[in-house]
Design an enzyme around this catalytic site. Structure first.
Site, mmCIF file in Angstrom:
data_model
loop_
_atom_site.group_PDB
_atom_site.id
_atom_site.type_symbol
_atom_site.label_atom_id
_atom_site.label_comp_id
_atom_site.label_asym_id
_atom_site.label_seq_id
_atom_site.Cartn_x
_atom_site.Cartn_y
_atom_site.Cartn_z
ATOM 1 N N SER A 1 33.854 43.621 30.384
ATOM 2 C CA SER A 1 33.989 42.189 30.651
ATOM 3 C C SER A 1 32.989 41.719 31.681
ATOM 4 O O SER A 1 32.466 42.502 32.471
ATOM 5 C CB SER A 1 35.407 41.865 31.118
ATOM 6 O OG SER A 1 35.521 42.181 32.490
ATOM 7 N N LYS A 2 32.767 40.415 31.629
ATOM 8 C CA LYS A 2 31.803 39.761 32.518
ATOM 9 C C LYS A 2 32.162 40.007 33.982
ATOM 10 O O LYS A 2 31.291 40.097 34.830
ATOM 11 C CB LYS A 2 31.867 38.259 32.213
ATOM 12 C CG LYS A 2 30.569 37.542 32.437
ATOM 13 C CD LYS A 2 30.502 36.269 31.634
ATOM 14 C CE LYS A 2 30.781 35.038 32.461
ATOM 15 N NZ LYS A 2 30.785 33.796 31.696
ATOM 16 N N ARG A 3 33.453 40.096 34.216
ATOM 17 C CA ARG A 3 33.935 40.274 35.581
ATOM 18 C C ARG A 3 33.459 41.605 36.166
ATOM 19 O O ARG A 3 33.205 41.737 37.352
ATOM 20 C CB ARG A 3 35.467 40.254 35.556
ATOM 21 C CG ARG A 3 36.126 39.543 36.695
ATOM 22 C CD ARG A 3 37.613 39.300 36.437
ATOM 23 N NE ARG A 3 38.185 40.027 35.306
ATOM 24 C CZ ARG A 3 38.720 41.235 35.382
ATOM 25 N NH1 ARG A 3 38.768 41.879 36.525
ATOM 26 N NH2 ARG A 3 39.212 41.805 34.303
ATOM 27 N N GLY B 1 30.753 43.476 35.162
ATOM 28 C CA GLY B 1 29.310 43.745 35.179
ATOM 29 C C GLY B 1 28.631 42.939 34.101
ATOM 30 O O GLY B 1 29.253 42.080 33.482
#
Ligand code: GLU
Length: 458
Positions: A246-248, A250
């Site tokens: 997920s974007k959170r 990396g």
């Protein structure tokens, strides 16, 4: 069109970047279609106009082309709304009792989140409004949305062609999903079914997070009298730190990987094997080779791990396949220095096998045009450097002579050869890791090498 023609689609929402998982879906959909000599369609799903990011569509087209994912047909959903195709489908569902007018105020983002947490209510308050109640509201000028009228007590199922398994739902836990918003725009649930049918899509491939939407779609297919295409959900890509990528945690944007010095060929090859495996253990695939070897039985059922080391390995492989000239062009955007082509063409062959990304070239080779700060020298390394200075000042300036004289000198004094050359490397390149030392010295030139040594001795 031949009735057996495979038609797949990649249906991204224009969020402003392409997620690696999205790229994987696109590559698989492309290969599935092309392996069967079918058509690959790109459809921009932008009916949620509030989420529209300016310029996002063009960015998507560019990045898909970067990977060679050329489409046979291109559609933009928002441009199709005016034709009335979605509204017509919603009205048909309404007329036949499979949808209802909903007059509820649209939920705020927070309310939607809240609802998700305490999901016990699947039936909408307007589900059972009487004809009279509806007419009264319409007469009062209220603008309704249209929702799917999901029955209770039924079962719905399909067989997933990726997961190769049957999944069933009891309709009691299927939402009265919104189909057409009060502004006349369809939601994803309606548009996806209407378009997949209208575009004669034979195989729907999408990420696992869309699985909960599938029962809604199956009901819509059924009520509209459409044949259900093959549906396949891809596994979730796992982050090395655990959980879903997920974007959170990396970077997940393909554009960012490219900006960080990864080659599209390497990203593509890496992504091909994130959830698909060939019958043999082959690892290297270009897009056309993947198309040729594609086999739907190669889809993996277990969640793949996003292994950055593996991606770096692929990148190194593809970097080394490039000619020095090609690398020069690819490296340019990653270089801060204005070094001219002839110099770079001398350096590239030395650095090529030592970099895993294009971005690693500059820090590794910066010492060629930027004299490193003198290193801290202890008495032993000073002794080594003074010795090397004396030798290099009088040696014939070629690889064989330089190496022979330095090695002989270190040996004759009983010095540790590794330590001797490391001292020299540090003084010349300013780092313990550099391209081959003698070749680097030859490029730098005698004068520059001598003055770096002197500077370190001062
Ligand atoms: N628009 C959806 C997305 O952004 C597509 C889901 C599907 O392929 O049905 O991923």
């Amino acid at each position: 069109m031949d009735p057996a023609t495979i038609r797949t689609r990649f249906a991204p929402s224009p969020t402003g970047y392409l997620h690696v998982g999205g790229l994987r879906t696109a590559v698989y959909a492309y290969a599935l279609a092309k392996h069967g000599r079918g058509q690959f369609i790109v459809r921009i799903e932008d009916t949620d106009q509030k989420r529209e990011v300016p310029g996002a569509k063009d960015k998507l087209y560019d990045i898909l082309k970067t990977f060679g994912l050329n489409w046979d047909e291109l559609y933009v959903q928002s441009e199709r709304v005016g034709s009335g195709i979605y509204e017509k489908a919603a009205k048909k569902l309404l007329d036949e009792g499979h949808a209802f007018y909903c007059f509820c105020k649209p939920l705020t983002k927070d309310e939607i989140k809240e609802n998700r947490k305490s999901k016990i209510q699947f039936r909408d308050p307007c589900h059972n409004l009487s004809k009279e109640q509806v007419e009264k509201k319409l007469a009062a000028g209220e603008k309704p949305a249209i929702r799917l009228k999901v029955p209770d007590g039924e079962f719905i199922s399909y067989i997933d062609f990726v997961l190769r398994k049957k999944t069933s739902w009891k309709t009691d836990v299927v939402d009265d999903a919104m189909l057409l918003k009060s502004d006349g725009f369809p939601t994803y649930h309606l548009a996806v079914v209407v378009d997949d049918h209208d575009m004669k899509i034979t195989h729907v491939l999408r990420g696992h997070d869309w699985l909960p939407s599938t029962p809604i779609h199956l009901l819509v297919y059924q009520y509209l009298g459409f044949e259900v295409p093959q549906i396949g959900h891809l596994t979730d890509i796992q982050d090395p730190s655990g959980g879903k990528l997920s974007k959170r945690k990396g970077n997940v944007a393909v554009e960012q990987f490219i900006a960080n010095g990864f080659l599209p060929e390497a990203i593509l090859n890496f992504v091909i094997l994130l959830g698909w495996a060939p019958k043999d253990n082959r690892e290297m695939f270009t897009l056309s080779e993947f198309v040729e070897h594609f086999d739907a039985n190669g889809f993996q059922k277990s969640n793949p791990l996003f292994n950055t080391q593996k991606l770096l390995w692929f990148n190194g492989q593809y970097l080394r396949q490039k000619s020095d000239r090609e690398l020069l062009e690819l490296l340019r955007p990653h270089l801060k220095t204005k070094a001219d082509d002839p110099l770079l063409l001398q350096i590239i062959p030395l650095a090529k096998s030592r970099i895993a990304t294009l971005a690693e070239f500059e820090p590794l080779t910066r010492f060629f045009w930027q004299r490193p700060a003198p290193q801290e020298q202890i008495s032993t390394t000073k002794e080594y450097l003074a010795d090397a200075l004396a030798i290099l000042s009088k040696v014939g300036w070629n690889k064989e002579a330089i190496e022979a004289d330095l090695v002989n000198s270190a040996n004759s004094k009983g010095w540790n050869r590794g330590g001797y050359f490391m001292a020299l490397r540090l003084a010349i390149a300013g780092s313990r890791i550099s391209p081959p030392l003698t070749e680097s010295m030859l490029i730098l030139g005698k004068e520059e090498v001598i003055s770096r040594l002197k500077q370190n001795l001062e």
